[in-house]
Motif scaffolding. Sequence first.
Motif, PDB file in Angstrom:
ATOM      1  N   ASP A 745       0.840  -1.199   0.000  1.00  0.00           N
ATOM      2  CA  ASP A 745       0.000   0.000   0.000  1.00  0.00           C
ATOM      3  C   ASP A 745       0.876   1.250   0.000  1.00  0.00           C
ATOM      4  OD1 ASP A 745      -0.048   1.334   2.957  1.00  0.00           O
ATOM      5  OD2 ASP A 745       0.210  -0.853   3.103  1.00  0.00           O
ATOM      6  N   PRO A 746       0.377   2.344  -0.598  1.00  0.00           N
ATOM      7  CA  PRO A 746       1.201   3.554  -0.767  1.00  0.00           C
ATOM      8  C   PRO A 746       1.747   4.108   0.551  1.00  0.00           C
ATOM      9  CG  PRO A 746      -0.802   3.716  -2.075  1.00  0.00           C
ATOM     10  CD  PRO A 746      -0.953   2.490  -1.216  1.00  0.00           C
ATOM     11  N   GLU A 747       0.959   4.036   1.615  1.00  0.00           N
ATOM     12  CA  GLU A 747       1.406   4.612   2.884  1.00  0.00           C
ATOM     13  C   GLU A 747       2.603   3.845   3.434  1.00  0.00           C
ATOM     14  OE1 GLU A 747      -0.267   5.448   7.413  1.00  0.00           O
ATOM     15  OE2 GLU A 747      -1.688   5.104   5.779  1.00  0.00           O
ATOM     16  N   THR A 748       2.523   2.505   3.432  1.00  0.00           N
ATOM     17  CA  THR A 748       3.646   1.705   3.930  1.00  0.00           C
ATOM     18  C   THR A 748       4.856   1.859   3.025  1.00  0.00           C
ATOM     19  OG1 THR A 748       2.144   0.087   4.937  1.00  0.00           O
ATOM     20  CG2 THR A 748       4.412  -0.622   4.528  1.00  0.00           C
ATOM     21  N   SER A 749       4.634   1.899   1.715  1.00  0.00           N
ATOM     22  CA  SER A 749       5.741   2.060   0.773  1.00  0.00           C
ATOM     23  C   SER A 749       6.472   3.374   1.021  1.00  0.00           C
ATOM     24  CB  SER A 749       5.225   2.006  -0.669  1.00  0.00           C
ATOM     25  OG  SER A 749       6.276   2.243  -1.590  1.00  0.00           O
ATOM     26  N   GLY A 750       5.704   4.428   1.161  1.00  0.00           N
ATOM     27  CA  GLY A 750       6.321   5.728   1.427  1.00  0.00           C
ATOM     28  C   GLY A 750       7.043   5.744   2.767  1.00  0.00           C
ATOM     29  N   HIS A 751       6.483   5.055   3.721  1.00  0.00           N
ATOM     30  CA  HIS A 751       7.112   4.998   5.051  1.00  0.00           C
ATOM     31  C   HIS A 751       8.466   4.308   4.989  1.00  0.00           C
ATOM     32  CE1 HIS A 751       7.840   4.146   9.250  1.00  0.00           C
ATOM     33  NE2 HIS A 751       7.728   2.840   9.038  1.00  0.00           N
ATOM     34  N   LEU A 752       8.541   3.165   4.296  1.00  0.00           N
ATOM     35  CA  LEU A 752       9.810   2.441   4.209  1.00  0.00           C
ATOM     36  C   LEU A 752      10.855   3.263   3.455  1.00  0.00           C
ATOM     37  CD1 LEU A 752       8.677  -1.253   3.538  1.00  0.00           C
ATOM     38  CD2 LEU A 752       9.044  -0.075   5.708  1.00  0.00           C
ATOM     39  N   LYS A 753      10.423   3.972   2.431  1.00  0.00           N
ATOM     40  CA  LYS A 753      11.356   4.833   1.692  1.00  0.00           C
ATOM     41  C   LYS A 753      11.853   5.974   2.582  1.00  0.00           C
ATOM     42  CE  LYS A 753       9.260   3.747  -2.772  1.00  0.00           C
ATOM     43  NZ  LYS A 753       8.382   4.214  -3.872  1.00  0.00           N
ATOM     44  N   LEU A 754      10.961   6.495   3.391  1.00  0.00           N
ATOM     45  CA  LEU A 754      11.355   7.562   4.315  1.00  0.00           C
ATOM     46  C   LEU A 754      12.378   7.046   5.319  1.00  0.00           C
ATOM     47  CD1 LEU A 754      10.950  10.452   5.371  1.00  0.00           C
ATOM     48  CD2 LEU A 754       9.016   9.628   6.718  1.00  0.00           C
ATOM     49  N   LEU A 755      12.205   5.820   5.798  1.00  0.00           N
ATOM     50  CA  LEU A 755      13.173   5.231   6.723  1.00  0.00           C
ATOM     51  C   LEU A 755      14.540   5.093   6.057  1.00  0.00           C
ATOM     52  CD1 LEU A 755      11.114   2.380   8.484  1.00  0.00           C
ATOM     53  CD2 LEU A 755      11.471   4.740   9.239  1.00  0.00           C
ATOM     54  N   LEU A 756      14.549   4.682   4.797  1.00  0.00           N
ATOM     55  CA  LEU A 756      15.821   4.572   4.080  1.00  0.00           C
ATOM     56  C   LEU A 756      16.469   5.935   3.910  1.00  0.00           C
ATOM     57  CD1 LEU A 756      14.941   1.875   1.386  1.00  0.00           C
ATOM     58  CD2 LEU A 756      16.678   1.690   3.168  1.00  0.00           C
ATOM     59  N   HIS A 757      15.635   6.937   3.670  1.00  0.00           N
ATOM     60  CA  HIS A 757      16.154   8.300   3.537  1.00  0.00           C
ATOM     61  C   HIS A 757      16.783   8.763   4.853  1.00  0.00           C
ATOM     62  CE1 HIS A 757      16.521  12.408   2.140  1.00  0.00           C
ATOM     63  NE2 HIS A 757      15.834  12.826   3.201  1.00  0.00           N
ATOM     64  N   GLN A 758      16.168   8.379   5.975  1.00  0.00           N
ATOM     65  CA  GLN A 758      16.739   8.724   7.279  1.00  0.00           C
ATOM     66  C   GLN A 758      18.136   8.139   7.450  1.00  0.00           C
ATOM     67  OE1 GLN A 758      12.846   7.614   9.627  1.00  0.00           O
ATOM     68  NE2 GLN A 758      14.226   8.637  11.060  1.00  0.00           N
ATOM     69  N   MET A 759      18.368   6.976   6.847  1.00  0.00           N
ATOM     70  CA  MET A 759      19.630   6.265   7.040  1.00  0.00           C
ATOM     71  C   MET A 759      20.604   6.475   5.888  1.00  0.00           C
ATOM     72  SD  MET A 759      18.551   2.721   8.943  1.00  0.00           S
ATOM     73  CE  MET A 759      17.381   2.146   7.728  1.00  0.00           C
ATOM     74  N   ASP A 760      20.517   7.613   5.214  1.00  0.00           N
ATOM     75  CA  ASP A 760      21.402   7.883   4.076  1.00  0.00           C
ATOM     76  C   ASP A 760      22.875   7.756   4.452  1.00  0.00           C
ATOM     77  OD1 ASP A 760      19.594   8.194   2.098  1.00  0.00           O
ATOM     78  OD2 ASP A 760      19.507  10.383   2.184  1.00  0.00           O
ATOM     79  N   GLY A 761      23.187   8.101   5.699  1.00  0.00           N
ATOM     80  CA  GLY A 761      24.591   8.082   6.099  1.00  0.00           C
ATOM     81  C   GLY A 761      25.081   6.735   6.583  1.00  0.00           C
ATOM     82  N   ILE A 762      24.204   5.748   6.593  1.00  0.00           N
ATOM     83  CA  ILE A 762      24.568   4.417   7.088  1.00  0.00           C
ATOM     84  C   ILE A 762      25.015   3.550   5.926  1.00  0.00           C
ATOM     85  CG2 ILE A 762      23.732   2.360   8.278  1.00  0.00           C
ATOM     86  CD1 ILE A 762      23.976   4.809  10.061  1.00  0.00           C
ATOM     87  N   HIS A 763      26.191   2.948   6.044  1.00  0.00           N
ATOM     88  CA  HIS A 763      26.722   2.101   4.961  1.00  0.00           C
ATOM     89  C   HIS A 763      27.178   0.760   5.526  1.00  0.00           C
ATOM     90  CE1 HIS A 763      26.565   5.587   2.336  1.00  0.00           C
ATOM     91  NE2 HIS A 763      27.229   6.282   3.253  1.00  0.00           N
TER      92      HIS A 763
END
Length: 763
Positions: A745-763
Amino acid sequence: MLIQFKSFSIPKVTQLEAISERLETEKTFDSNFISASLENDKLYFGIPVAMLNQPMLLVNHFDGLSIEFKNIVWKIHDNRIFLESSSTVQSSSGVIIPVEKDQPLSQKIISIFPILKEKRTDQNIWINATDLFTDHTIAKWNLFSELRALKEHSRITDVKYLPNEIIVRTLQVSSENGETWSSSVDFSVYLLPKPMTPRLFDHRMGFGSEDQSSSSTINYKPESPLANITRWRLEKKDSDLPMSEPIKPITFFLPMDIPKKWTPYVKAGILEWLPAFEAAGFKNALVVKEVSHGDSDLHFNSVNSSMVRWGDQRDVRGFEDAEGGTVMTIVDLRSGEILKSDLFIGASYLSLMDRYFVSCAPLDDRTLHYPFPDELTGALIQSLVAHEAGHAFGLRDGHYGEYAYPFEKMRDAEWLKTMGHTPSIMTYARNNNLPQPTDHIPASLLLQKVGPTDLYSIRWAYTPYDDTTPDVEGTALEAMVREQDSVAWYRYNIPVYEQIGPGSTNEVVENNDPIKSTVLGLANLKRVIELLPIVNQNQKDYALIERLYGQILTYWYKQMEHVMSLIGGYQIQYKCPSQLGGVYTPIPRIVQEEAMTFLIKHAFSAPEWLVNPSFSDTFKYSTYRDQLMEYQKLVLFELISQRRMKRFGRMEFHTDYKGISHQMLTTLQSGLFAELNTPIPKVNSRKQEIQRIYIDALMEAISQKGGTLNAVGNTMYDGRSKSLFMNNLVILKKELTKQVKKKMDPETSGHLKLLLHQMDGIH
């Protein structure tokens, strides 16, 4: 002593002319103590030669709710009398107690008085003492430090004489920020008695020291420096009897402003302690007297009188939720003798009723009538008074025997009748919310009362050893303390800034199984939610239901905190070096694992009956403010807090706890992101918020810079914790990267993408 009182200003003086009128009267007292003569607006003291250099107290009673005192002596120098205040007091424990920390001199001169030659007699040296009481800048009282004294408008209104005390009543006029204020303030000059036999301080017992200001060295550290405990002077009339009446019982006066219907409950709260003093060998050690119009010799603000002060703010708008009480004590610093203890009972009826409703409504039908019947409200007042009376006898707030009572006994009527649901009334266990309606526990057994640990504490502090040597006394007292080795609920530990373990939580019924306790508590909390519409149906609005719902959420958080205390927690038993074993014993690993699993299920996936009860649309129109979410955040922050992580690190020194830090963090993260393990992830909005907060918290912890080395209160994350956090985030990012490719669903999809965006500095 939890106290949350608000205050309001003393009425402003509008007619200074009226205040400046002088008292046209004469009143003279002659005695072996200081003589006093009030002539018009002047107060004269006649100081007997025998009273020079005798230790006394100069007491500022202020409004009766704040007390400040100075140790003083009167000295003669040529034709002058020096009133000197000691900056240190020699304690019979063997140390010198600093009274005024910033005063390097051993004696400070408060004031110098010319001797009135025309009044001097062979027995008395007379001085004009007026300014000492009308100009509060002379004694430099802290209670007046914010105000500017208007000496010309202040005056002495009355003088009261007792054999060992002169009481001076004044009208004080002060100003601040262009406003002028008046207040009735009483002062005392009190002759200190011969020091009593002290009892040495022991950190394993819950008594305060004679120096109440030494919190950094005595009150909040598990140490036993040289000090005396605070206690009353109780001496047997017949020392040969195992049980004797005292020469002078501890006496409390109940003033007339206490409503008559509550007087029996206030009295009963104090007298609950009679069995405790019997355990120490004293019969009828406590006396409670009601003040009547005929008690003309009784003065409220006297060192000789201990009062129960009722407080007058309950009917003032804005003070409806005032909680708790306090005790104002005057102590002889030389020996720890309590000279006076005033109990202030300031809690509103509303606060007492709300707390009881939230914890016990499903178990007591009387709660469905709001306000409660007098019988129930009176019982709540009695419990509060009993707690404050414990402070008046020298006991401190603290954790007494928590995590020690058997869980199964919390629903056993016979146990509750004799032992109570908490071993001490000095804990903040409050009311018993664990029995279920089908247990049919009498409502009277739900209230906190003086318990077995209170009897034990008073026995240790007050049992006399007059005919023995100090060594014999010390051996007997140590034997009493060692009873804690076999009776776990006798143990005391100090409230500190962190919850070290399940023996240091508040507002819950402490026993040896916090998880099972919380299961029962939540079952009753759901029943309380269901009762809210019923109790609110006769109200004019929904203010009651909204207020109680907010308090239910707070109580829910306390239940979660109770379970959380197991994680990274320790059992505590204070010991001396000759006792075997450590002071801090880690909670069994398997119990910590169960606690984490419980919190994942109950704290981060809160049930619908709590999140969105059926009545919520009667007072809510927005998701702001989400009080439950705020508490869920607190649970999360606490689980990964710096101090808890450092406790995990310490546990790993034990073989059985190797890897516990990684295990607990892995379990937490897996539980918070359990939706990622489903074929098609779907995360509701509340869980989304918790997941974002979790990632933010770990990212912030990793980026935290080091603080001052060994700084007091340093709670910086160490490198080990940051490494574990980074490892968890790397694992989480990999899993999110995999899951975000799925169709959802769009809400969960957007949420997971937002979480990945939060972790941009994590490698």
